[in-house]
Scaffold this motif. Structure first.
Motif, PDB file in Angstrom:
ATOM      1  N   THR A   1       0.836  -1.192   0.000  1.00  0.00           N
ATOM      2  CA  THR A   1       0.000   0.000   0.000  1.00  0.00           C
ATOM      3  C   THR A   1       0.871   1.244   0.000  1.00  0.00           C
ATOM      4  O   THR A   1       1.838   1.319   0.751  1.00  0.00           O
ATOM      5  N   LYS A   2       0.516   2.180  -0.863  1.00  0.00           N
ATOM      6  CA  LYS A   2       1.216   3.466  -0.955  1.00  0.00           C
ATOM      7  C   LYS A   2       0.178   4.579  -0.868  1.00  0.00           C
ATOM      8  O   LYS A   2      -0.935   4.421  -1.348  1.00  0.00           O
ATOM      9  N   THR A   3       0.576   5.698  -0.292  1.00  0.00           N
ATOM     10  CA  THR A   3      -0.340   6.835  -0.176  1.00  0.00           C
ATOM     11  C   THR A   3      -0.192   7.735  -1.398  1.00  0.00           C
ATOM     12  O   THR A   3       0.918   8.015  -1.844  1.00  0.00           O
ATOM     13  N   SER A   4      -1.328   8.177  -1.905  1.00  0.00           N
ATOM     14  CA  SER A   4      -1.346   9.048  -3.078  1.00  0.00           C
ATOM     15  C   SER A   4      -1.701  10.483  -2.682  1.00  0.00           C
ATOM     16  O   SER A   4      -2.592  10.683  -1.856  1.00  0.00           O
ATOM     17  N   PRO A   5      -1.051  11.460  -3.315  1.00  0.00           N
ATOM     18  CA  PRO A   5      -1.423  12.856  -3.045  1.00  0.00           C
ATOM     19  C   PRO A   5      -2.635  13.303  -3.857  1.00  0.00           C
ATOM     20  O   PRO A   5      -3.114  14.422  -3.694  1.00  0.00           O
ATOM     21  N   TYR A   6      -3.127  12.430  -4.724  1.00  0.00           N
ATOM     22  CA  TYR A   6      -4.233  12.771  -5.613  1.00  0.00           C
ATOM     23  C   TYR A   6      -5.535  12.142  -5.129  1.00  0.00           C
ATOM     24  O   TYR A   6      -5.543  11.273  -4.267  1.00  0.00           O
ATOM     25  N   SER A   7      -6.637  12.526  -5.747  1.00  0.00           N
ATOM     26  CA  SER A   7      -7.929  11.901  -5.464  1.00  0.00           C
ATOM     27  C   SER A   7      -7.919  10.470  -6.022  1.00  0.00           C
ATOM     28  O   SER A   7      -7.014  10.091  -6.786  1.00  0.00           O
ATOM     29  N   VAL A   8      -8.928   9.710  -5.661  1.00  0.00           N
ATOM     30  CA  VAL A   8      -9.041   8.346  -6.178  1.00  0.00           C
ATOM     31  C   VAL A   8      -9.120   8.370  -7.708  1.00  0.00           C
ATOM     32  O   VAL A   8      -8.391   7.648  -8.392  1.00  0.00           O
ATOM     33  N   ALA A   9      -9.986   9.203  -8.246  1.00  0.00           N
ATOM     34  CA  ALA A   9     -10.155   9.258  -9.706  1.00  0.00           C
ATOM     35  C   ALA A   9      -8.869   9.699 -10.397  1.00  0.00           C
ATOM     36  O   ALA A   9      -8.472   9.108 -11.406  1.00  0.00           O
ATOM     37  N   GLU A  10      -8.209  10.735  -9.861  1.00  0.00           N
ATOM     38  CA  GLU A  10      -6.960  11.205 -10.473  1.00  0.00           C
ATOM     39  C   GLU A  10      -5.873  10.132 -10.427  1.00  0.00           C
ATOM     40  O   GLU A  10      -5.158   9.916 -11.409  1.00  0.00           O
ATOM     41  N   THR A  11      -5.763   9.465  -9.285  1.00  0.00           N
ATOM     42  CA  THR A  11      -4.746   8.413  -9.145  1.00  0.00           C
ATOM     43  C   THR A  11      -5.014   7.277 -10.110  1.00  0.00           C
ATOM     44  O   THR A  11      -4.108   6.812 -10.802  1.00  0.00           O
ATOM     45  N   MET A  12      -6.264   6.848 -10.188  1.00  0.00           N
ATOM     46  CA  MET A  12      -6.591   5.740 -11.080  1.00  0.00           C
ATOM     47  C   MET A  12      -6.444   6.144 -12.537  1.00  0.00           C
ATOM     48  O   MET A  12      -5.977   5.352 -13.358  1.00  0.00           O
ATOM     49  N   ASN A  13      -6.816   7.379 -12.876  1.00  0.00           N
ATOM     50  CA  ASN A  13      -6.630   7.838 -14.261  1.00  0.00           C
ATOM     51  C   ASN A  13      -5.159   7.813 -14.636  1.00  0.00           C
ATOM     52  O   ASN A  13      -4.794   7.372 -15.732  1.00  0.00           O
ATOM     53  N   LYS A  14      -4.299   8.309 -13.735  1.00  0.00           N
ATOM     54  CA  LYS A  14      -2.853   8.286 -13.995  1.00  0.00           C
ATOM     55  C   LYS A  14      -2.362   6.856 -14.133  1.00  0.00           C
ATOM     56  O   LYS A  14      -1.612   6.533 -15.059  1.00  0.00           O
ATOM     57  N   PHE A  15      -2.777   5.995 -13.202  1.00  0.00           N
ATOM     58  CA  PHE A  15      -2.322   4.613 -13.227  1.00  0.00           C
ATOM     59  C   PHE A  15      -2.762   3.916 -14.512  1.00  0.00           C
ATOM     60  O   PHE A  15      -1.961   3.259 -15.180  1.00  0.00           O
ATOM     61  N   GLU A  16      -4.014   4.079 -14.886  1.00  0.00           N
ATOM     62  CA  GLU A  16      -4.515   3.430 -16.106  1.00  0.00           C
ATOM     63  C   GLU A  16      -3.771   3.932 -17.339  1.00  0.00           C
ATOM     64  O   GLU A  16      -3.423   3.141 -18.219  1.00  0.00           O
TER      65      GLU A  16
END
Length: 159
Positions: free
Chosen positions: A34-49
């Protein structure tokens, strides 16, 4: 001693003595990274995808658990899962133990905890060696390294 009290130890002995050890496999606890993200869930997932697709991996599904909860008349914090992979990586693992298909393709979750902090998480690929018959797999360390880099890139802030 009452005869009924003797029955329980005999039943227990028969379960142990006649159980087929290969018929039931106990799965070890799974390690979750588990890592902490500085972004929202949607932003983090959009970046990851986006990163996953850029690397040529196939995205099989993106699940929005919060949306699904709303559709069921329930509430929950934001949580999304991306299911993705590459047959060139997964197939050798499934050739060693077809049951690893239970954990493939890979999944990464991005979610907000009760405090509102956003996390990106995945099962450590090394745990597959414990849970399945994947002894001396050269693929697992590569997969662990790739997941570490992909998730780190998704939460990296650029100035």
């Amino acid at each position: 001693m009452k005869p009924t009290l003797l029955i329980f130890p005999l039943m227990l002995f028969s379960l142990v003595a006649f159980a087929d050890a290969d018929a039931v496999k106990t799965v070890a606890a799974t390690d979750i990274v588990t890592k902490t993200s500085p972004y929202s869930v949607a932003e983090t997932m959009n970046k990851f995808e986006s990163i996953v697709k850029t690397k040529g991996l196939e995205v099989f599904a993106r699940i929005d658990h919060q949306q699904n909860a709303k559709a069921a008349g329930m509430e929950m914090n934001a949580a999304q899962v991306l299911i993705f992979g590459n047959p060139k990586t997964g197939t050798p693992l499934m050739q060693q133990d077809a049951a690893v298909a239970l954990d493939l393709p890979m999944r990464v979750a991005v979610y907000a905890d009760k405090a509102g902090d956003v996390h990106i998480a995945y099962h450590a690929p090394d745990s597959l060696a414990v849970n399945f018959e994947l002894k001396d797999s050269a693929v697992l360390p590569q997969l662990a390294d790739a997941l570490n880099k992909l998730t780190a890139a998704a939460i990296t802030t650029t100035p």
